[in-house]
Motif scaffolding. Structure first.
Motif, PDB file in Angstrom:
ATOM      1  N   PHE A 145      44.255 -16.728-166.968  1.00  0.00           N
ATOM      2  CA  PHE A 145      43.390 -15.585-166.625  1.00  0.00           C
ATOM      3  C   PHE A 145      44.000 -14.682-165.548  1.00  0.00           C
ATOM      4  O   PHE A 145      43.462 -13.622-165.263  1.00  0.00           O
ATOM      5  CB  PHE A 145      41.985 -15.988-166.146  1.00  0.00           C
ATOM      6  CG  PHE A 145      41.160 -16.785-167.126  1.00  0.00           C
ATOM      7  CD1 PHE A 145      41.707 -17.323-168.286  1.00  0.00           C
ATOM      8  CD2 PHE A 145      39.810 -16.991-166.894  1.00  0.00           C
ATOM      9  CE1 PHE A 145      40.943 -18.063-169.186  1.00  0.00           C
ATOM     10  CE2 PHE A 145      39.024 -17.722-167.789  1.00  0.00           C
ATOM     11  CZ  PHE A 145      39.599 -18.258-168.930  1.00  0.00           C
ATOM     12  N   HIS A 146      45.091 -15.102-164.918  1.00  0.00           N
ATOM     13  CA  HIS A 146      45.718 -14.265-163.896  1.00  0.00           C
ATOM     14  C   HIS A 146      46.861 -13.465-164.516  1.00  0.00           C
ATOM     15  O   HIS A 146      47.537 -13.939-165.428  1.00  0.00           O
ATOM     16  CB  HIS A 146      46.239 -15.127-162.743  1.00  0.00           C
ATOM     17  CG  HIS A 146      45.131 -15.747-161.933  1.00  0.00           C
ATOM     18  ND1 HIS A 146      44.419 -15.053-160.984  1.00  0.00           N
ATOM     19  CD2 HIS A 146      44.588 -16.988-161.977  1.00  0.00           C
ATOM     20  CE1 HIS A 146      43.498 -15.848-160.452  1.00  0.00           C
ATOM     21  NE2 HIS A 146      43.567 -17.027-161.042  1.00  0.00           N
ATOM     22  N   PRO A 147      47.082 -12.253-164.013  1.00  0.00           N
ATOM     23  CA  PRO A 147      48.079 -11.371-164.636  1.00  0.00           C
ATOM     24  C   PRO A 147      49.518 -11.838-164.404  1.00  0.00           C
ATOM     25  O   PRO A 147      49.792 -12.614-163.475  1.00  0.00           O
ATOM     26  CB  PRO A 147      47.843 -10.021-163.947  1.00  0.00           C
ATOM     27  CG  PRO A 147      47.214 -10.353-162.634  1.00  0.00           C
ATOM     28  CD  PRO A 147      46.410 -11.608-162.862  1.00  0.00           C
ATOM     29  N   ALA A 148      50.416 -11.311-165.220  1.00  0.00           N
ATOM     30  CA  ALA A 148      51.840 -11.634-165.095  1.00  0.00           C
ATOM     31  C   ALA A 148      52.351 -11.302-163.697  1.00  0.00           C
ATOM     32  O   ALA A 148      53.250 -11.980-163.181  1.00  0.00           O
ATOM     33  CB  ALA A 148      52.645 -10.879-166.150  1.00  0.00           C
ATOM     34  N   SER A 149      51.762 -10.288-163.051  1.00  0.00           N
ATOM     35  CA  SER A 149      52.230  -9.928-161.704  1.00  0.00           C
ATOM     36  C   SER A 149      51.999 -11.070-160.716  1.00  0.00           C
ATOM     37  O   SER A 149      52.801 -11.280-159.799  1.00  0.00           O
ATOM     38  CB  SER A 149      51.535  -8.647-161.226  1.00  0.00           C
ATOM     39  OG  SER A 149      50.135  -8.831-161.222  1.00  0.00           O
ATOM     40  N   SER A 150      50.910 -11.828-160.890  1.00  0.00           N
ATOM     41  CA  SER A 150      50.665 -12.980-160.009  1.00  0.00           C
ATOM     42  C   SER A 150      51.666 -14.092-160.287  1.00  0.00           C
ATOM     43  O   SER A 150      52.133 -14.775-159.370  1.00  0.00           O
ATOM     44  CB  SER A 150      49.251 -13.538-160.210  1.00  0.00           C
ATOM     45  OG  SER A 150      48.293 -12.559-159.882  1.00  0.00           O
TER      46      SER A 150
END
Ligand SMILES: *Cc1c(COP(=O)(O)O)cnc(C)c1O
Length: 227
Positions: free
Chosen positions: A40-45
């Motif tokens: 659920f967290h974006p690739a940026s994270s």
């Protein structure tokens, strides 16, 4: 979650607590691997975590992982992806294509689908069998009393690709008896990998012999709602 703490700070804190839990149990800290659960967290994270030295990630949905990870992997060849969620047989081929480890093998039909996918793709990820140690009807995982025969079947079928066991204890219970049960099953079958422990209980899991801990919230913060 203190907003002043960066993802790198939280990751460092988890690593420190893992090391102390291992030392307190008389274990080598290097014997425990952190799987950072980025679902659920974006690739940026994920990229932030990679920049802070994290290489092993866990996702619970094949589709989300297939969208997020191949581009990251192109830039970070050391990246390792574990699929940790309940797996539908019709997703088996995509799972085998993208995963380094599948932690949720829990039934003969899925074993069939993974074997066929591995044959047609010419690659087989490492595998863990998920055991429903709490015998919760709504949960994934092979029921406790069927675990021994399913483990033997998978051993024959997958050989050394079958690496170990995984469990998710019932949320409301003391996890310790579940961790102990999983460990004794792994010992009985000579399986080296034990995936157990999440944000709330990974130090306990390490005391009980975990070799993989799956930690999401304590690293990435609360999960954003899915659209
Ligand atoms: C989401 C998830 C985790 C991580 O849970 P946290 O409580 O956020 O650390 C671990 N294992 C599985 C199978 C998960 O689906």
């Amino acid at each position: 979650m203190a907003p002043s703490l960066s993802l790198a700070d939280r990751l460092a804190d988890v690593r420190t607590r893992m090391d102390s839990a291992a030392r307190a149990a008389g274990r080598d800290p290097a014997s425990v691997t952190l799987v950072a659960v980025s679902k659920f967290h974006p690739a940026s994270s994920v990229q932030e975590a990679i920049a802070a030295g994290q290489t092993v990630f866990g996702e619970n949905r094949v589709q989300e992982a297939a969208a997020k990870f191949p581009p990251l992997r192109a830039q970070n060849p050391d990246l390792r992806l574990h699929l940790i969620g309940g797996l539908q047989t019709n997703k088996a081929k995509d799972a085998v294509r993208i995963a380094d480890m599948i932690e949720s093998l829990d039934r003969p039909a899925l074993a069939d689908a993974l074997a066929h996918a591995a044959e047609s793709l010419g690659r087989m990820p490492d595998l863990l069998i998920e055991v429903n140690t709490g015998d919760e009807p709504q949960k994934f995982g092979v029921p406790k009393e069927e675990a021994d025969s399913f483990i033997r079947l998978c051993r024959q079928r997958f050989g050394g690709s079958l690496r170990g066991l995984m469990c998710i204890p019932p949320a409301a219970e003391d996890p310790t008896p579940h961790f102990r049960l999983l460990r004794s099953m792994a010992e009985t079958h000579g399986l080296p990998v034990l995936s157990m422990g999440m944000s709330a209980d990974y130090p306990v899991a390490i005391a009980e012999g975990a070799t993989l801990v799956r930690v999401g919230t304590a690293i990435f913060g609360p999960r954003p709602a899915l659209a």
